[in-house]
Design a protein around this motif. Structure first.
Motif, PDB file in Angstrom:
ATOM      1  N   UNK A  20       0.842  -1.197   0.000  1.00 58.36           N
ATOM      2  CA  UNK A  20       0.000   0.000   0.000  1.00 58.36           C
ATOM      3  C   UNK A  20       0.873   1.241   0.000  1.00 58.36           C
ATOM      4  N   UNK A  21       0.380   2.332  -0.630  1.00 59.77           N
ATOM      5  CA  UNK A  21      -0.865   2.423  -1.399  1.00 59.77           C
ATOM      6  C   UNK A  21      -0.742   1.685  -2.727  1.00 59.77           C
ATOM      7  N   UNK A  22      -1.860   1.457  -3.429  1.00 56.26           N
ATOM      8  CA  UNK A  22      -1.808   0.818  -4.747  1.00 56.26           C
ATOM      9  C   UNK A  22      -0.936   1.617  -5.711  1.00 56.26           C
ATOM     10  N   UNK A  23      -0.543   0.979  -6.791  1.00 58.31           N
ATOM     11  CA  UNK A  23       0.469   1.563  -7.679  1.00 58.31           C
ATOM     12  C   UNK A  23      -0.073   2.558  -8.696  1.00 58.31           C
ATOM     13  N   UNK A  24      -1.348   2.469  -9.080  1.00 55.76           N
ATOM     14  CA  UNK A  24      -1.884   3.345 -10.123  1.00 55.76           C
ATOM     15  C   UNK A  24      -2.957   4.268  -9.557  1.00 55.76           C
ATOM     16  N   UNK A  25      -3.164   5.388 -10.249  1.00 53.87           N
ATOM     17  CA  UNK A  25      -4.143   6.370  -9.773  1.00 53.87           C
ATOM     18  C   UNK A  25      -5.555   5.786  -9.662  1.00 53.87           C
ATOM     19  N   UNK A  26      -6.069   5.050 -10.658  1.00 55.31           N
ATOM     20  CA  UNK A  26      -7.414   4.482 -10.503  1.00 55.31           C
ATOM     21  C   UNK A  26      -7.526   3.561  -9.284  1.00 55.31           C
ATOM     22  N   UNK A  27      -6.489   2.769  -9.044  1.00 53.18           N
ATOM     23  CA  UNK A  27      -6.520   1.874  -7.887  1.00 53.18           C
ATOM     24  C   UNK A  27      -6.404   2.648  -6.579  1.00 53.18           C
ATOM     25  N   UNK A  52     -10.669  -0.193  16.193  1.00 57.76           N
ATOM     26  CA  UNK A  52     -10.395  -0.222  14.758  1.00 57.76           C
ATOM     27  C   UNK A  52      -8.901  -0.269  14.462  1.00 57.76           C
ATOM     28  N   UNK A  53      -8.598  -0.624  13.215  1.00 60.97           N
ATOM     29  CA  UNK A  53      -7.220  -0.637  12.731  1.00 60.97           C
ATOM     30  C   UNK A  53      -6.958   0.673  11.986  1.00 60.97           C
ATOM     31  N   UNK A  54      -5.709   1.095  11.969  1.00 59.91           N
ATOM     32  CA  UNK A  54      -5.392   2.304  11.217  1.00 59.91           C
ATOM     33  C   UNK A  54      -4.132   2.100  10.390  1.00 59.91           C
ATOM     34  N   UNK A  55      -3.976   2.961   9.392  1.00 64.98           N
ATOM     35  CA  UNK A  55      -2.760   3.024   8.589  1.00 64.98           C
ATOM     36  C   UNK A  55      -2.366   4.479   8.432  1.00 64.98           C
ATOM     37  N   UNK A  56      -1.081   4.703   8.232  1.00 65.36           N
ATOM     38  CA  UNK A  56      -0.586   6.077   8.158  1.00 65.36           C
ATOM     39  C   UNK A  56       0.524   6.169   7.123  1.00 65.36           C
ATOM     40  N   UNK A  57       0.504   7.256   6.340  1.00 66.07           N
ATOM     41  CA  UNK A  57       1.543   7.513   5.354  1.00 66.07           C
ATOM     42  C   UNK A  57       1.889   8.994   5.376  1.00 66.07           C
ATOM     43  N   UNK A  58       3.171   9.296   5.199  1.00 64.07           N
ATOM     44  CA  UNK A  58       3.663  10.674   5.100  1.00 64.07           C
ATOM     45  C   UNK A  58       4.491  10.781   3.826  1.00 64.07           C
ATOM     46  N   UNK A  59       4.258  11.839   3.050  1.00 64.95           N
ATOM     47  CA  UNK A  59       5.020  12.031   1.815  1.00 64.95           C
ATOM     48  C   UNK A  59       6.515  12.100   2.121  1.00 64.95           C
ATOM     49  N   UNK A  60       7.327  11.522   1.261  1.00 64.35           N
ATOM     50  CA  UNK A  60       8.762  11.405   1.522  1.00 64.35           C
ATOM     51  C   UNK A  60       9.456  12.751   1.723  1.00 64.35           C
ATOM     52  N   UNK A  61       8.942  13.815   1.105  1.00 59.95           N
ATOM     53  CA  UNK A  61       9.565  15.129   1.265  1.00 59.95           C
ATOM     54  C   UNK A  61       9.356  15.702   2.662  1.00 59.95           C
ATOM     55  N   UNK A  62       8.455  15.099   3.431  1.00 58.15           N
ATOM     56  CA  UNK A  62       8.135  15.623   4.759  1.00 58.15           C
ATOM     57  C   UNK A  62       8.430  14.626   5.871  1.00 58.15           C
ATOM     58  N   UNK A  63       9.114  13.561   5.544  1.00 60.08           N
ATOM     59  CA  UNK A  63       9.468  12.602   6.576  1.00 60.08           C
ATOM     60  C   UNK A  63      10.622  13.140   7.425  1.00 60.08           C
TER      61      UNK A  63
END
Length: 216
Positions: free
Chosen positions: A85-92, A129-140
């Motif tokens: 995750x996340x999926x590889x293409x914009x539609x997905x 509940x379960x959670x997931x978290x992502x941060x853009x690489x420029x802001x890590x």
């Protein structure tokens, strides 16, 4: 200082006097050292400073944020992805986010109008509940992920969840350390992943929901 007729959600002042009948001075600066909070504050102050003193905002995801959030995920590099995750293409990506938002709730971190971080919680009606978290690489490495997790905990408690759970790759040592530092415990060890959980009766939750000037 926060006033009774003002809330901060997206960097702009929102006048609530029509609904509350109250008046007061608006918050005009990021320094909240004298702020005591008001009944209209969100569960945790949405304003925070990154490690380099850059100013950021966090708030609940809204439908108008969809395109900006899709753009963040489409631009995410391979090193910032986890467990497929996340999926590889914009539609997905769009389909995946639609499922997340139809079954749960989300918070986003913003640098101006740009979405730079996202935490999603599913399902919304679960006590743990379960959670997931992502941060853009420029802001890590700027404290964005840590702040998003603190926001997550405060909002989850406000929504009367009793706990939060997650799965993380055993190789993601940095993320595991962040989770442990905010109170998560390992509950199950799998071949390549760990299951972790936070009981929202943890004393940390009360500290996170103190008035803005006192929150950690």
């Amino acid at each position: 200082m926060f006033a009774l007729n003002v809330t901060w959600l997206s960097g702009e002042r929102i006048d609530m006097s029509a609904n509350t009948g109250t008046t007061g001075a608006a918050c005009t600066a990021w320094d909240n050292s004298e702020c005591q909070g008001t009944p209209y504050c969100p569960p945790r102050c949405p304003r925070f400073e990154g490690k380099d003193d850059t100013l950021f905002l966090t708030r609940p995801y809204e439908s108008d944020d969809r395109d900006a959030l899709v753009s963040m995920y489409a631009d995410l590099d391979q090193y910032s992805r986890s467990m497929g995750l996340p999926p590889a293409t914009v539609p997905k990506i769009e389909d995946w986010l639609e499922r997340l938002h139809s079954n749960g709730w989300s918070l986003i971190a913003l640098d101006g109008d740009r979405v730079i971080g996202h935490v999603a919680v599913v399902p919304a009606d679960s006590s743990e509940p379960e959670f997931l978290i992502f941060v853009h690489q420029a802001y890590q490495n700027h404290g964005i992920g840590t702040e998003l997790i603190k926001q997550l905990i405060a909002y989850a408690d406000d929504r009367d969840h009793s706990g939060l759970t997650l799965e993380v790759s055993k190789g993601n040592k940095r993320a595991i350390t962040v989770y442990e530092n905010v109170g998560f415990d390992v509950t199950k060890r799998k071949l390549s992943e760990l299951e972790m959980e936070l009981d929202l009766e943890h004393s940390l939750v009360r500290r996170l929901r103190r008035p803005p000037a006192d929150r950690v």
